[in-house]
Scaffold this motif. Structure first.
Motif, PDB file in Angstrom:
ATOM      1  N   TYR A  61     -51.492  16.958  13.594  1.00 39.18           N
ATOM      2  CA  TYR A  61     -50.381  17.808  13.487  1.00 39.18           C
ATOM      3  C   TYR A  61     -49.854  18.145  14.805  1.00 39.18           C
ATOM      4  O   TYR A  61     -50.953  18.573  15.635  1.00 39.18           O
ATOM      5  CB  TYR A  61     -50.604  18.865  12.848  1.00 39.18           C
ATOM      6  CG  TYR A  61     -50.816  18.743  11.332  1.00 39.18           C
ATOM      7  CD1 TYR A  61     -49.543  18.596  10.481  1.00 39.18           C
ATOM      8  CD2 TYR A  61     -51.715  18.702  10.482  1.00 39.18           C
ATOM      9  CE1 TYR A  61     -49.514  18.448   9.084  1.00 39.18           C
ATOM     10  CE2 TYR A  61     -51.764  18.594   9.144  1.00 39.18           C
ATOM     11  CZ  TYR A  61     -50.688  18.361   8.513  1.00 39.18           C
ATOM     12  OH  TYR A  61     -50.659  18.105   7.115  1.00 39.18           O
ATOM     13  N   TRP A 135     -44.836  18.113  13.386  1.00 35.67           N
ATOM     14  CA  TRP A 135     -44.991  16.930  13.205  1.00 35.67           C
ATOM     15  C   TRP A 135     -46.146  16.286  12.764  1.00 35.67           C
ATOM     16  O   TRP A 135     -47.136  16.821  13.339  1.00 35.67           O
ATOM     17  CB  TRP A 135     -44.283  16.024  14.605  1.00 35.67           C
ATOM     18  CG  TRP A 135     -43.220  16.439  14.766  1.00 35.67           C
ATOM     19  CD1 TRP A 135     -41.926  15.838  14.701  1.00 35.67           C
ATOM     20  CD2 TRP A 135     -42.812  17.567  15.862  1.00 35.67           C
ATOM     21  NE1 TRP A 135     -40.718  16.665  15.121  1.00 35.67           N
ATOM     22  CE2 TRP A 135     -41.349  17.536  16.005  1.00 35.67           C
ATOM     23  CE3 TRP A 135     -43.489  18.615  16.612  1.00 35.67           C
ATOM     24  CZ2 TRP A 135     -40.639  18.510  16.666  1.00 35.67           C
ATOM     25  CZ3 TRP A 135     -42.823  19.605  17.076  1.00 35.67           C
ATOM     26  CH2 TRP A 135     -41.450  19.525  17.292  1.00 35.67           C
ATOM     27  N   LYS A 136     -46.413  15.405  11.804  1.00 34.00           N
ATOM     28  CA  LYS A 136     -47.390  14.955  11.217  1.00 34.00           C
ATOM     29  C   LYS A 136     -47.591  13.508  11.363  1.00 34.00           C
ATOM     30  O   LYS A 136     -46.663  12.417  11.058  1.00 34.00           O
ATOM     31  CB  LYS A 136     -47.379  15.229   9.739  1.00 34.00           C
ATOM     32  CG  LYS A 136     -48.543  14.559   9.080  1.00 34.00           C
ATOM     33  CD  LYS A 136     -48.631  15.334   7.675  1.00 34.00           C
ATOM     34  CE  LYS A 136     -47.937  14.144   6.653  1.00 34.00           C
ATOM     35  NZ  LYS A 136     -48.384  14.219   5.425  1.00 34.00           N
ATOM     36  N   GLN A 137     -48.710  13.079  11.972  1.00 36.54           N
ATOM     37  CA  GLN A 137     -49.156  11.664  12.210  1.00 36.54           C
ATOM     38  C   GLN A 137     -50.327  11.221  11.361  1.00 36.54           C
ATOM     39  O   GLN A 137     -51.402  11.662  11.523  1.00 36.54           O
ATOM     40  CB  GLN A 137     -49.372  11.267  13.772  1.00 36.54           C
ATOM     41  CG  GLN A 137     -49.474   9.748  14.063  1.00 36.54           C
ATOM     42  CD  GLN A 137     -49.984   9.450  15.386  1.00 36.54           C
ATOM     43  OE1 GLN A 137     -50.634  10.300  16.102  1.00 36.54           O
ATOM     44  NE2 GLN A 137     -49.514   8.507  15.805  1.00 36.54           N
ATOM     45  N   TRP A 147     -45.876   8.072  12.063  1.00 35.25           N
ATOM     46  CA  TRP A 147     -45.237   9.622  12.105  1.00 35.25           C
ATOM     47  C   TRP A 147     -44.816   9.739  10.727  1.00 35.25           C
ATOM     48  O   TRP A 147     -43.778   9.080  10.389  1.00 35.25           O
ATOM     49  CB  TRP A 147     -44.663   9.721  13.240  1.00 35.25           C
ATOM     50  CG  TRP A 147     -45.239   9.987  14.621  1.00 35.25           C
ATOM     51  CD1 TRP A 147     -45.461   8.869  15.574  1.00 35.25           C
ATOM     52  CD2 TRP A 147     -45.983  11.181  14.904  1.00 35.25           C
ATOM     53  NE1 TRP A 147     -46.052   9.697  16.457  1.00 35.25           N
ATOM     54  CE2 TRP A 147     -46.508  10.506  16.043  1.00 35.25           C
ATOM     55  CE3 TRP A 147     -45.975  12.386  14.474  1.00 35.25           C
ATOM     56  CZ2 TRP A 147     -47.377  11.741  17.193  1.00 35.25           C
ATOM     57  CZ3 TRP A 147     -46.960  13.472  15.348  1.00 35.25           C
ATOM     58  CH2 TRP A 147     -47.325  12.817  16.541  1.00 35.25           C
ATOM     59  N   GLU A 149     -41.696  11.301   8.574  1.00 35.29           N
ATOM     60  CA  GLU A 149     -40.248  11.936   8.650  1.00 35.29           C
ATOM     61  C   GLU A 149     -40.184  13.343   8.409  1.00 35.29           C
ATOM     62  O   GLU A 149     -39.816  14.115   9.211  1.00 35.29           O
ATOM     63  CB  GLU A 149     -39.406  10.949   7.923  1.00 35.29           C
ATOM     64  CG  GLU A 149     -39.058   9.717   8.425  1.00 35.29           C
ATOM     65  CD  GLU A 149     -38.187   9.236   7.726  1.00 35.29           C
ATOM     66  OE1 GLU A 149     -37.240   9.765   7.087  1.00 35.29           O
ATOM     67  OE2 GLU A 149     -37.974   7.885   7.871  1.00 35.29           O
ATOM     68  N   ALA A 174     -42.353  18.459   6.273  1.00 36.75           N
ATOM     69  CA  ALA A 174     -42.709  18.632   7.613  1.00 36.75           C
ATOM     70  C   ALA A 174     -44.340  18.540   7.628  1.00 36.75           C
ATOM     71  O   ALA A 174     -44.972  18.107   8.522  1.00 36.75           O
ATOM     72  CB  ALA A 174     -42.169  19.495   8.385  1.00 36.75           C
TER      73      ALA A 174
END
Length: 177
Positions: A61, A135-137, A147, A149, A174
């Motif tokens: 994150y 943002w989450k990968q 990643w 969306e 998210a």
């Protein structure tokens, strides 16, 4: 941990860098606990072992801390105002690399009655998922990563239909914790 001072003692918000510490559910409960509260609701989001049919080994994150804290604070303040002067809200989100099972987000909401606690907690987590700059990968067992969306970027018919029906999205996020 990056906390943002807030003039309202009924609200606590934090971004916790996983390299420096972990989310603390007891701290959330302690913060919202009050002798005037008959209801306390807690949402705990954890990293899942799979996403969209793929096996995950973890998530990274990232976020714009100051803006995320502003969203957390505004969301918590709106819910606290809506559910009465005795309501309290705690919001904390992890950032950095998390493994499957690690806690990603903790929301706690305390109020005199259970209905307000449930509603307040749900409102806050949905707003965090839809509005905060997080943002989450996702990292998968095959060594690949992607990643996500996230809902703050989506405007699809499913999301709009969920709003129109008065229901939360099945997979908002998210922060799909």
């Amino acid at each position: 941990m990056h906390e943002q001072p807030h003039s309202d003692p009924r609200i606590a918000c934090a971004v916790v860098d996983i390299a420096e510490g972990r989310l603390d559910v007891q701290a959330a409960l302690d913060f919202v606990g009050d002798d005037a509260h008959g209801g306390i609701d807690v949402f705990i989001g954890r990293v899942r072992a799979s996403s969209h049919g793929r096996q995950c080994v973890g998530i990274h994150y990232d976020m714009f801390d100051a803006l995320a804290l502003n969203v957390f604070r505004a969301t918590a303040a709106a819910a606290v105002e809506r559910y009465g002067p005795a309501a309290k809200c705690y919001v904390a989100h992890a950032k950095g690399r998390l493994a499957v099972g690690d806690l990603a987000v903790v929301i706690a909401f305390g109020s005199p009655h259970r209905d307000e606690a449930f509603r307040g907690c749900r409102e806050v987590i949905e707003a965090v998922k839809h509005q905060a700059p997080i943002w989450k990968q996702e990292h998968f067992v095959d060594g690949l990563s992607e990643w996500s969306e996230g809902c703050s970027l989506c405007g699809d018919a499913h999301a709009q239909a969920g709003d129109a029906a008065g229901h939360a999205h099945a997979e908002p996020a998210a922060v799909r914790a």
